[in-house]
Design an enzyme around this catalytic site. Structure first.
Site, short mmCIF file in Angstrom:
data_model
loop_
_atom_site.label_atom_id
_atom_site.label_comp_id
_atom_site.label_asym_id
_atom_site.label_seq_id
_atom_site.Cartn_x
_atom_site.Cartn_y
_atom_site.Cartn_z
N ASP A 137 7.05 -6.49 3.46
CA ASP A 137 6.52 -6.57 2.09
C ASP A 137 7.52 -7.15 1.09
OD1 ASP A 137 4.08 -3.84 1.94
OD2 ASP A 137 3.97 -5.93 2.60
N LYS A 166 -1.50 -3.22 -1.05
CA LYS A 166 -1.98 -4.61 -1.25
C LYS A 166 -3.36 -4.76 -0.62
CE LYS A 166 0.41 -6.17 2.93
NZ LYS A 166 1.54 -6.94 3.47
N1 HQG Z 1 11.15 3.68 13.51
C1 HQG Z 1 11.68 3.35 12.33
N2 HQG Z 1 12.46 4.23 11.69
C2 HQG Z 1 12.99 3.92 10.49
N3 HQG Z 1 12.80 2.76 9.86
C3 HQG Z 1 12.04 1.83 10.48
C4 HQG Z 1 11.44 2.08 11.73
N4 HQG Z 1 10.74 0.96 12.09
C5 HQG Z 1 10.90 0.06 11.10
N5 HQG Z 1 11.68 0.58 10.13
C6 HQG Z 1 12.10 -0.06 8.89
O1 HQG Z 1 11.16 0.24 7.87
C7 HQG Z 1 11.22 -0.80 6.90
C8 HQG Z 1 9.82 -1.19 6.51
O2 HQG Z 1 9.18 -1.69 7.67
P1 HQG Z 1 8.02 -2.82 7.58
O3 HQG Z 1 8.60 -4.12 7.25
O4 HQG Z 1 7.22 -2.76 8.81
O5 HQG Z 1 7.11 -2.28 6.41
P2 HQG Z 1 6.96 -2.79 4.93
O6 HQG Z 1 6.71 -1.53 4.19
O7 HQG Z 1 8.05 -3.68 4.44
O8 HQG Z 1 5.67 -3.67 4.96
C9 HQG Z 1 4.50 -2.98 5.16
C10 HQG Z 1 3.44 -3.99 5.39
O9 HQG Z 1 3.64 -4.56 6.67
C11 HQG Z 1 2.46 -4.44 7.40
O10 HQG Z 1 1.72 -5.58 7.10
P3 HQG Z 1 1.21 -6.48 8.30
O11 HQG Z 1 -0.11 -6.00 8.64
O12 HQG Z 1 2.13 -6.23 9.45
O13 HQG Z 1 1.35 -7.86 7.80
C12 HQG Z 1 1.73 -3.27 6.86
O14 HQG Z 1 0.32 -3.43 7.10
C13 HQG Z 1 2.11 -3.25 5.42
O15 HQG Z 1 1.15 -3.92 4.66
C14 HQG Z 1 11.98 -1.94 7.51
O16 HQG Z 1 13.27 -1.95 6.96
C15 HQG Z 1 12.06 -1.56 8.97
O17 HQG Z 1 13.29 -2.01 9.54
#
Ligand code: HQG
Length: 416
Positions: free
Chosen positions: A389, A348
């Site tokens: 996301d 994005k």
């Molecule tokens: N150590 C670990 N081991 C295994 N799984 C783990 C973990 N830690 C977290 N998870 C899980 O991994 C999934 C996705 O984790 P996230 O929600 O963070 O990522 P996403 O891909 O949805 O979103 C990305 C946007 O988030 C940010 O944007 P911001 O700048 O913050 O606004 C970025 O820049 C992107 O653009 C969730 O189920 C978490 O539970």
């Protein structure tokens, strides 16, 4: 910056002549320093814009080059190099106007000449700051992905330029107005007001240059890496477009040097791995195979402010290397850390956006291509896109299957 002296009243005694000349010298010097400072700030800011740096990644090094045209650079440099000339003219005019003790006739023509020189140099200063305002607009529009009204740094640059313009317009009015002009009745207002822009400019420039709050750390590093020459005459020969900065793609010394990626050696039919996609409960950073590449999703502005992206940023850093790769939505940036690749899927534009499913799918296809190019066999991911996301797990799993089907890459999705 000392207040602008009214150059139309010619002082008679020695002291006031000395004061007039020294005021001219201080004024000229102050204008030169402040205008040069805002041009240096402008130049550094330009280098931090998204599309001004081009990176060419070869097998062992990555090169950064400025993408400014020669015309753009020559214009910037020319203005900077002319500034000392404007100051010299201002001082010469002051001396010519106030230090003659010839006959009345000679003195009058010398005063007139000195006055003309001062007026000309004032106009030149005025033009250089007006050009600065145009440069800010031009580069903000041409070399940044963001709309100009969303660029806070542009606002700061405009404020600095506007304060200087007020100063110069007032000074020009004073210089061009005859001593009888009513503007002199209000000169106390200008003297009072004049100190305000000066104080604000020094505070802003001071904060910007000394406090460096204007640039983030990675911006400073990026600017330093491109701008191999500091302020000064040698700046004249600084060619941003010819200066290629090579930084090794291997990690910095404190990290284990990364060996060149193992080329994808043809596997015998019995050992060819098929594409597999498994889900495993566990922590991606501790439970994934240490030889697996890791991948996660980020926004094009690489803010990585929250979620697992924030962990990646803290753990692997490399923001500058990622920025320098100039990846767009749908592409994949990568780092080499701890003998493994770390992939950043750009899904994005901005941190506050949500990914478009199509872009998400495109970035997965790009990820596969990159894995095959770099000889990656094992890839571990979190449940990418399903947290901040907001994509559904089923969509994400289908997208991974579609993108990697037919490859020989082992994909493991970890979940906590
Ligand atoms: N150590 C670990 N081991 C295994 N799984 C783990 C973990 N830690 C977290 N998870 C899980 O991994 C999934 C996705 O984790 P996230 O929600 O963070 O990522 P996403 O891909 O949805 O979103 C990305 C946007 O988030 C940010 O944007 P911001 O700048 O913050 O606004 C970025 O820049 C992107 O653009 C969730 O189920 C978490 O539970």
């Amino acid at each position: 910056m000392p207040s602008t002296f009214s150059y139309n009243t010619n002082p008679t005694n020695k002291d006031s002549i000395g004061l007039a000349i020294s005021s001219g010298i201080f004024t000229a010097g102050a204008f030169f320093i402040i205008i040069l400072a805002i041009y240096i700030l402008l130049e550094d800011w330009i280098l931090t814009l998204t599309n001004t740096i081009q990176v060419t990644v070869s097998n062992s090094t990555s090169q950064r080059r400025s993408k400014l045209t020669n015309y753009e650079q020559c214009t910037l440099k020319t203005v900077e190099c002319l500034l000392p000339a404007f100051s010299t003219l201002f001082v010469a005019g002051s001396i010519k106007e106030f230090s003659t003790n010839e006959s009345d006739y000679v003195m009058d023509s010398s005063i007139a000449k000195g006055d003309t020189i001062i007026k000309f140099s004032m106009i030149c200063f005025l033009c250089s700051v007006s050009l600065y305002m145009l440069f800010v607009t031009y580069f903000a529009v041409k070399y940044s992905n963001k709309p100009i009204h969303k660029q806070l740094k542009v606002l700061v640059l405009y404020i600095v330029g506007a304060l200087l313009l007020i100063e110069l317009v007032y000074g020009t009015f004073m210089i061009f107005s005859p001593p009888t002009d009513k503007i002199y009745k209000y000169s106390w207002v200008f003297y009072l007001f004049e100190s305000l822009p000066e104080v604000l400019i020094v505070v802003i420039l001071g904060g910007v240059i000394l406090g460096e709050w204007f640039f983030e750390d990675e911006d400073l590093e990026l600017v330093d890496s491109i701008k191999t020459i500091s302020i000064g005459l040698n700046n004249f020969f600084f060619k941003m477009s010819d200066t290629a900065y090579s930084y090794p793609s291997t990690p910095p010394p404190q990290e284990t040097p990364a060996p060149p990626p193992t080329p994808a050696t043809p596997l015998s039919s019995s050992t060819i791995e098929k594409f597999t996609f498994t889900e495993r409960q566990g922590d991606l950073f501790t439970d994934a195979s240490p030889t697996d590449a890791l991948a996660h999703c980020v926004s094009q502005d690489l803010r990585m402010g929250k979620g697992i992206a924030d962990i990646f940023k803290k753990k692997y850093g490399g923001l500058n290397e990622l920025k320098a790769q100039q990846c767009k939505v749908g592409q994949v940036a990568y780092l080499r850390r701890d003998n493994r690749y770390i992939f950043y899927l750009i899904t994005k534009y901005y941190v506050y956006d949500k990914p478009n499913p199509k872009d998400f799918e495109t970035s997965l296809v790009e990820l596969r291509k990159l894995c095959e190019k770099l000889g990656v066999r094992g890839l571990s991911v979190p449940r990418i896109g399903t947290g901040l996301d907001g994509l559904s797990l089923s969509f994400v799993k289908n997208a991974i299957n579609d993108a990697f089907e037919g490859s020989n890459i082992r994909v493991t999705m970890f979940y906590l």
